[in-house]
Every structure is written in structure tokens, then in C-alpha cells.
Design an enzyme around this catalytic site. Structure first.
Site, PDB file in Angstrom:
ATOM      1  CG  HIS A 825      34.649 -24.252  -9.880  1.00  7.22           C
ATOM      2  ND1 HIS A 825      34.325 -23.129  -9.970  1.00  7.22           N
ATOM      3  CD2 HIS A 825      34.431 -24.928 -10.826  1.00  7.22           C
ATOM      4  CE1 HIS A 825      33.359 -22.949 -10.950  1.00  7.22           C
ATOM      5  NE2 HIS A 825      33.656 -24.291 -11.574  1.00  7.22           N
ATOM      6  CG  ASP A 827      34.569 -27.093 -14.490  1.00  9.83           C
ATOM      7  OD1 ASP A 827      34.066 -26.795 -13.415  1.00  9.83           O
ATOM      8  OD2 ASP A 827      34.550 -26.715 -15.609  1.00  9.83           O
ATOM      9  CG  HIS A 877      36.166 -22.131 -14.217  1.00 13.65           C
ATOM     10  ND1 HIS A 877      36.715 -23.159 -14.284  1.00 13.65           N
ATOM     11  CD2 HIS A 877      35.016 -22.004 -14.680  1.00 13.65           C
ATOM     12  CE1 HIS A 877      36.103 -24.066 -14.203  1.00 13.65           C
ATOM     13  NE2 HIS A 877      35.002 -23.310 -14.488  1.00 13.65           N
ATOM     14  NE  ARG A 887      25.942 -16.895 -17.344  1.00 11.70           N
ATOM     15  CZ  ARG A 887      27.246 -17.335 -17.014  1.00 11.70           C
ATOM     16  NH1 ARG A 887      27.545 -16.976 -15.773  1.00 11.70           N
ATOM     17  NH2 ARG A 887      27.952 -17.665 -17.870  1.00 11.70           N
TER      18      ARG A 887
END
Length: 895
Positions: A825, A827, A877, A887
């Protein structure tokens, strides 16, 4: 592959050896083993080392500064030459293959993450002959360089030779270049060898076979954060050759200084002479005048010396101070003298203007004839004229008998400074120009206000601050630490007295004096107590100053100044404890051209300033020299306060005041009043920003980030791939508490395939399991973080880009139950921050981020470190799947 790695290290610096070996150990732990050879460097400060080499130095001076090679530069150049020779010898004796690749490192480099993987990726792009590959350098004009492939460029002129890979053919070309016959700095020689022009010195190597040179971009290594402050190359004295042949001249040059030797300006004069290798003789004319002194000096010279010596005479009235700065090498004086004269009979003088200083230059035999002729005329006429050099030059300008004197009216050699508009400062050349565009070789001042300007010249010439090299620190180590008289004046903050307990200094060497007195008489009385205490230094701290650096005292002592103090600033205001200039019309503050660069620590150094208050360290000899430091006198402006009196008296006695902003030492806070507090203060939390800003910063901002907050020029950040950067931002405490707040709130969104998100008012194209910061009441604190901490770094990183607003800020949780990854995607941001909140390999495995267009995977980001990258179109990314654990990352979309 890399066949062998040479690490150049001075034997007397085992600390640097241990540090670089630790770097290799880190690589080994990751499965990368380099054949490392610690190669003993040539110590340029050790005559025995230098005697092993038969080398010559051409008439080399740095074009920017006029400085000759330093001992460190000579040693560095010989060290690199020795490595090249060893490579050739090893190939020719069969211990290295002819197709070997040799990595050459200096001992102050740091391997960047995934060094070997990236090295292999970058070098796979090289399909052509490459003799030398830079792994790190400082390009002078990076935008003019040709990009060969994704990570490879064709370099133009670069500085630094700290990390490069060479072939046997490259080493052989270097050896065949007769480098030792024309020894210049190694980072000037290498660019010449790949076709760059360097100040005309490329002619020395015009017949040499050139190398094919390339450079990686971005770098694969970096320098340690204190590389320049701890550099043997920059921070050593000028190399003094053993004979004149090295400077290609059979002539001599000498400065004859006639005048007072008192005051700091005389010491500065001699230091500049040493820096530029200017031979000088000092004659203190207490008993006779300058005419008699110079005549006597000339009579003592042999006929050969008279005929071969170009002499610069600097005469200063014995009632004045030196206040003269020579800032040019010998050859510049010779060249300019030739340009200004038509024959060797002429004498070039500074413009005669009735000052207390007389200066001229000429061949010693002609100066002798000139003086003797004048003396004979006076004797024959029985004239009662006052015999001095100033009168001699004055008469020469109006008498036909003395027509050999040429005035330097344009300031090519001599520049009298009357006001700041007379000169133009440079941040890159370590020289100043005058308003006619000339670069004077000697600058001098004659009034109180012009001395302040001359002291600014010191800040940007010689060993002063330079845009390329920063400030040269020469720490003085004490065999026996001096005794300190610590004087603390309490105003509002009683806890300021705790500085005595927190100072990193032997307590038995500190005498503490604490006073609540608000009367000016306190200061003069206090220094009398100091003189009786047996201490060597007087260290004063005002009650409105908070010292945050325990090593402040040792660091100020190491600067070895008569009077020095740290920069103290009130928050982010322009209010500090120093003035960069003084208004001559009223004696008060006047803003200097570099004031904001210094208080913002964009320029870091030790600065000669006209006014310094609040915190300072004074040598005992100064107080003995100026016993009435705080006493008002008739020369002061009406209404002068106690600090103005102190600084006025120091200036009048030619005692320089130095301001250090080398480190963040503390700050001014005149609003606090801890005397009324009782009980134990509560622990600072994430929510205490900005109300408890100082405590919050200390607890939650990474120390490296905090220490560079005012100046990011030397900040330790890494370009992990094109235009994607990683840097330390927060402490583990910040990360731990953010996770605790989020898990306790338990407001995690569904993530996965739940595309509708009412929190953001609509559909989320790439939903994550997250909690928005506003949901836990941390949105205002995050706004403060972005605009006060991140935005200044972004301005530095992205060419002064101004942060406008925050789109989103949220914490993402990846786990095995609900969501372990995120699809590719863009941002919805101008730039994105991504902060690792927990530990890779321990609390989760795998994961990370893949920058798809960059063909780069970023894993193992350290806790508290931030990744910053462009949003929207550029950084396509995805979040790679974790394979176990949880995480946590903090993400913010910023415009």
C-alpha cells in the site's frame, strides 16, 4: 568478495582498535566474517615514524583555509600509501590473488545494518572495470554526479578516505604515481587519480595512469559520532618540514613582532604563526622604541640573511595590546608582495591611519637601507623628531628622499578593521574577505568595538569553526586535576546546590561556597575568598541555571581557556547567557550575524564572545591580573549591571571570553521555585508533556536524539535505502509504557478484513489492528512530539520541509490470532513515521517492512528507533508477516 580488510589504527589508540574490532564481532555474530588486518598507522607526530619514509611535500596549502598539511594529514597519507604498498607486495609474493578486492578502513567507521548483503547487492550492479569503490565519502557537489545504476554513481571531487575497496591494479597505479615525491592529503590525491582537478596540483600527477573510480549511494558505513572531535588528522599541529627544499624556495620569510606580550591577543598571534608555519621573532620594546629595536635586529643579521629574507614587521605601541591576526601561509605573503611591487627595492606598508600599529613588508636588506638612510638624515640635520617606525613611514609618504614605500590601499596584505562592514565572513574557507573582495593576509584592530569584530574573525579562521570540518577541539589532559572553588548564588532554586553532588569531579578538590546574597558586593567579596582558598579555578553558577551534564567541569577545563562558560538557554527562546555583539552607542546587547546558529547549535564550537554571564570558569591568573573584576569604573556605561562590569573589565584587560556550545550543558529556568515543595516528587509519565518537559525529554527521548535536538548536522541517522531513513527517537521506557497504555485500554480495532472504521469516519482501505492515540488521551502529547522534536529533524533531512499537520497517529499490533501482516500500500501522508515498540527476535519473529520499489526488506528495527519515509506515491510498501509473538509499532501519517 572482499579478500582482505585493512584497518588503519594508531598504536597509541587502543581504544579505537577495540571499538572497530567490536564492529567486526557484530558482523561475525550475523554470519559475516571478514579477514581483518589491524594495520599500524604512521604517527605523524612521531619523528621516528616519519624518518622511515623518503618523502617531499610540494608547496601545499589548502586553498580554502591557506593552512599547510597537519602532522596528522602527513601520517594519514603515509599510512594509506603503506597499505597500497602492502597490497602490491602481497600480490607479487603470492599471498594475495591478482583479482583480489581489498577493503581499506580507518578506525572510526561503523558498519551500517545489513552491510554485507547491501555490499553484494550494490556491487552486483557493477558490470565494468572498477579500480576503486568508495563506501563512504563527503561529495562536494553530489547533484552534479552521474548516476550509473540504482546504487552506484560516478564521483566528482570528494573528501574523506575512510572506507573504500581497491583492486591490485589500483594499488599498483597508486604506487607508480610517485606519491611520496609529491605528498599531499590522501583525500586530495585519490580524486586527482580519477580525473578531478585539485587546486592545480593535478599537474604533479598528469603523467600517471588514472583509475576507474565509482561510489556507492547511499553509504555502507558511517563515521562515529565523535569522529571529527577525536580526529588525529584534523586535530594536530602543522607539519614542519626538515628543510627549505620541501617548500621549493631558497628564500626565507620572517615576521618580526615588536610590542607588548601581555594579553590573550599576543598568545593568539603566536598560535596563528605556528599554524601557518610563519617563522617569527618577538622583541618586547619596553626599554627602547620600535625604530631602535628593529635597527638592532637588522644589524644582527648576516649579509646572506639580509639578502634572502623577506621580512614582515609588526609594531604595536607598548600601551596597546597585540590584536593582530596573521592568517596566510608563507607563499601567500611572498606572492602578494611581488604583485604589489615593481621591484625588490620596494616596501609595502599598511595604510597609515594614525593607529597604534605599524606594519610593512620588504626584503630585509632594503628595510635596513631604508632605516639607516632615515637615521643618517636625522643625525645630519640634528632633528628632534620622535624616532619611531610610524613617523618613518609618514615621512616617506611626503618626502622625495623616501620613495620606496608602497601603501596597500586595497587591503591585499593588511586590513585594519574599524567595523564589521569592513569584512565579509565565510563559513567554508577559514578566511575572511574585505569589502573590496580581497583576502587580507593580516587583520588588525585598534578600538574596543573593532577588537570585538577581530575576535569574531578568530571564530571563523585558524582552528575556528568551518562548515566542512566543524570545530577543532584540542582537549588538554591534566596530570593532576586542579582545585576548584565552586560558587553558587541561590535565587529561587535551592536545589541548584545539588550540582556539587552530581559533578563528575573529585569532591576533595572542590571548595563549595553558597550564598543567598542579592547585593552586588557579594561578587567582589567572593573572589577575595577564592584567592584565599588555594584553589586554581573559580567556577560560578547562577541560581537560575540548571546544570544537566555532570562532566561539565572536566570538559570546560579541557578547553584550556582563561575564561570559559557553557551556553545556557531559556527553553526555545532567544534568551541566553551570552551576547554575540555589543552596541557601541550604549554598551548593551546587539545581535550578531551568527547568534541563532550558535544558540540553536547549528554551529558547534568554542566561541570568542564579548559578553558571557551566569555560568563560567576563570583561571586564578586572570583574577590576579584583574583583581577588581566586578568593580565599576569611569569608562563604563551608566547603569551597567554586575555582569556587564565583569565583561567590560575582562575586555579592557585583553582577557578573551569563550562560550562553549559543544555539548548541551543545561538551561536557564528562572520560573522555578523548589524551596516551597515538600514530599517526594511524582514520577514523570507519558502524559506530562509539556508541563514537565525537561524531565519528560530526559526519560523518554533517546539520549542521542536529545543531545542533537538543537543541531542535527552530526546526528547519527542511517539511510537504509533510497530516501528511507532510520534514527533513534525514543527510549525503551517510552516504548514499554506506550504498549502498557494500549493493552490496558484494550481498544484495538478489528483489523484484517474489517474495512469500515467509524473512528476515522469511513472506509479504511488497508485496516490494521490498532488504537488511535486520541482514544487514550495522548493526541496532544503526540502533536507536541511531532512539531517540537520530529519536525526540526525533518527540516534537516528533507531540505527545510515544513511540517504542516498530523493526519493520523496510532499503535498497530500484529499477532498470530487476528492479523500478522499488511498488504502492499501507499500511506495517505507526505511522510510517515514508524517506531518499533518491542524487541525483534525476542518478543516476535520475522515481520518487518518491505519497500517494494526499492527491492529492500527492513527487519530487526531496534526498540525506540523510527523509520521515516515518503508517503503517497513514492514508498510503496507492506508489512511482512510475523511468525510468532506480538509486534507493536507506533505509526503516524504527517503532512
Amino acid at each position: 568478495m572482499i579478500s582482505r580488510t585493512y584497518v588503519i589504527n594508531l598504536a597509541r589508540r587502543p581504544d579505537k582498535k577495540d571499538r572497530i574490532l567490536a564492529e567486526f564481532l557484530k558482523l561475525k555474530e550475523k554470519g559475516v566474517e571478514l579477514n581483518c588486518v589491524i594495520f599500524e598507522a604512521v604517527d605523524g607526530n612521531n619523528p621516528e615514524h616519519l624518518s622511515r619514509f623518503n618523502f617531499k611535500i610540494p608547496n601545499w596549502t589548502d586553498l580554502n583555509s591557506g593552512k599547510p598539511m597537519t602532522n596528522g594529514e602527513v601520517g594519514c597519507a603515509l599510512s594509506h600509501w603503506s597499505v597500497w604498498k602492502d597490497v602490491v607486495d602481497c600480490v607479487e609474493n603470492g599471498t594475495l590473488d591478482k583479482d583480489c578486492r581489498i577493503l581499506v578502513l580507518e578506525d572510526d567507521v561503523v558498519f551500517l545494518d545489513n552491510f554485507m548483503e547491501r555490499y553484494q547487492t550494490y556491487t552486483s550492479e557493477i558490470t565494468y572495470n572498477c579500480d576503486l569503490l568508495y563506501l563512504h565519502r563527503k561529495p562536494l557537489n553530489p547533484y552534479t554526479e552521474t548516476k550509473i545504476s540504482t546504487h552506484i554513481v560516478k564521483p566528482n571531487k570528494s573528501y574523506w578516505a575512510c572506507a573504500y575497496v581497491i583492486t591490485y591494479q589500483c594499488a599498483k597505479k597508486f604506487m607508480n604515481a610517485n606519491y611520496l615525491e609529491n605528498l599531499i592529503p590522501s583525500d586530495e590525491f585519490i580524486p586527482i587519480m580519477h580525473g578531478c582537478n585539485v587546486y592545480g596540483f593535478e599537474k604533479l600527477f598528469s603523467n600517471c595512469e588514472k583509475i576507474d573510480c565509482y561510489a556507492v549511494q547511499p553509504s555502507l558505513v558511517k563515521l562515529t559520532s565523535n569522529a571529527f572531535n577525536d580526529s588525529e588528522t584534523f586535530h594536530s599541529g602543522s607539519y614542519v618540514p626538515s628543510n627549505k627544499f620541501n617548500f621549493d624556495t631558497d628564500k626565507q620569510f620572517r615576521i618580526v613582532y615588536i610590542g607588548p606580550t601581555k594579553g590573550n591577543s599576543f598568545h593568539r598571534f603566536t598560535e596563528y604563526c605556528k599554524l601557518y608555519l610563519l617563522p617569527y621573532k618577538v622583541i618586547d620594546e619596553k626599554e627602547t622604541n620600535d625604530f631602535v629595536s628593529l635597527r638592532s635586529e637588522l644589524q644582527s643579521l648576516s649579509e646572506q640573511d639580509l639578502n634572502t629574507t623577506l621580512m614582515l614587521v609588526v609594531s604595536v605601541n607598548h600601551n596597546d595590546f597585540c590584536n593582530t591576526i596573521p592568517c596566510a601561509p608563507t607563499n601567500e605573503f611572498i606572492d602578494k608582495y611581488k604583485q604589489l611591487t615593481t621591484d625588490t627595492n620596494s616596501i609595502v606598508s599598511a595604510v597609515q591611519n594614525g593607529t597604534n600599529k605599524t606594519m610593512f613588508i620588504g626584503w630585509a636588506n632594503k628595510i635596513s637601507e631604508f632605516i639607516n638612510h632615515y637615521h643618517q638624515k636625522l643625525t645630519e640635520s640634528n632633528a628632534e623628531t620622535d624616532i619611531n617606525l610610524a613617523n618613518l613611514l609618514l615621512i616617506s609618504s611626503i618626502s622625495s628622499d623616501f620613495n620606496c614605500v608602497v601603501e596597500d590601499v586595497e587591503g591585499n596584505l593588511f586590513q585594519l578593521i574599524n567595523e564589521e562592514s569592513d569584512i565579509v565572513f565565510s563559513t567554508t574557507t577559514s578566511r575572511v574577505n574585505n569589502k573590496l573582495g580581497k583576502t587580507p593576509s593580516v587583520l588588525y584592530a585598534n578600538s574596543d568595538s573593532s577588537v570585538i569584530v577581530l575576535n569574531k574573525v578568530e571564530n571563523y579562521t585558524g582552528y575556528g569553526w568551518n562548515e566542512y570540518y566543524g570545530y577543532h577541539v584540542y582537549p588538554v589532559k591534566f596530570d593532576v586535576l586542579p582545585k576548584i572553588y565552586l560558587s553558587i548564588r541561590i535565587v529561587k532554586n535551592a536545589n541548584v546546590t545539588k550540582i556539587a553532588e552530581t559533578l563528575d569531579y573529585p569532591k576533595e578538590l572542590i571548595t563549595v561556597s553558597i550564598s543567598r546574597s542579592e547585593h552586588d558586593s557579594f561578587y567582589q567579596a567572593d573572589i577575595q575568598k577564592f584567592l584565599l582558598s588555594g584553589a586554581d579555578y573559580y567556577f560560578y553558577i547562577s541560581g537560575d541555571c540548571i546544570i544537566t551534564r555532570p562532566t561539565i567541569l572536566k570538559e570546560l577545563l579541557e578547553l584550556n581557556k582563561d575564561f570559559v562558560g557553557p551556553l545556557m538557554r531559556k527553553g526555545t527562546e532567544s534568551w541566553t547567557n551570552y551576547w554575540g555583539d555589543i552596541d557601541p552607542s550604549n554598551g548593551y546587547y546587539k545581535r550578531s550575524f551568527d547568534y541563532f546558529d550558535i544558540i540553536g547549535r547549528d554551529r558547534v564550537g568554542c566561541w570568542n564572545v564579548p559578553y558571557l554571564a551566569s555560568v563560567y570558569l576563570i583561571k586564578k591568573s586572570v583574577i590576579e591580573q584583574v583583581p577588581n573584576l566586578f568593580t565599576e569604573n569611569s569608562h563604563m556605561w551608566n547603569g551597567s549591571n554586575i555582569d556587564m562590569r565583569l565583561c567590560h573589565n575582562l575586555r579592557k584587560n585583553n582577557v578573551f571570553m569563550y562560550l562553549s556550545n559543544l555539548r548541551p550543558y543545561g538551561h536557564i529556568d528562572d520560573s522555578i521555585n523548589l524551596e516551597v515543595l515538600s514530599g517526594v516528587p511524582t514520577e514523570v509519565t507519558l502524559y506530562d508533556l509539556p508541563t514537565r518537559k525537561e524531565e519528560w525529554e530526559k526519560k523518554y527521548l533517546h539520549p542521542e536524539f536529545l543531545s542533537h535536538l538543537q543541531n542535527f548536522k552530526d546526528f547519527d541517522y542511517t539511510e537504509i535505502c533510497n530516501d528511507v531513513y532510520s534514527f533513534p527517537l525514543f527510549t525503551p521506557a517510552f516504548c514499554k509504557e506506550v504498549i502498557e497504555v494500549m493493552d490496558k485500554a484494550n481498544l484495538w480495532s478489528k483489523g484484517g478484513d474489517s474495512y469500515f472504521d467509524p473512528r476515522i469516519g469511513g472506509v479504511e482501505s488497508y485496516p490494521t489492528q490498532d488504537t488511535q492515540l486520541y482514544e487514550v488521551g495522548l493526541d496532544k502529547q503526540w502533536h507536541y512530539v511531532v512539531f517540537n522534536y520530529v519536525a526540526p529533524f525533518v527540516r534537516h533531512l528533507y531540505n527545510n520541509y515544513k511540517t504542516k499537520d498530523i493526519n493520523l497517529a496510532f499503535v498497530v499490533k500484529y499477532d498470530m490470532e487476528r492479523q500478522s501482516e499488511l498488504a502492499p500500500h501507499h500511506d495517505s501522508s507526505t511522510y510517515t513515521l514508524n517506531i518499533a515498540l518491542n524487541e525483534y527476535g525476542k518478543e516476535y519473529t520475522a515481520g518487518g517492512c518491505e519497500f517494494i520499489r526499492h527491492k529492500f526488506i527492513w527487519q530487526g528495527q531496534k526498540v525506540g528507533y523510527a523509520t521515516i519515509h515518503a508517503g503517497k506515491l513514492l514508498a510503496y510498501h507492506r508489512a511482512l508477516p510475523i511468525t510468532s509473538g506480538k509486534r507493536y509499532i507506533l505509526v503516524s501519517f504527517v503532512n
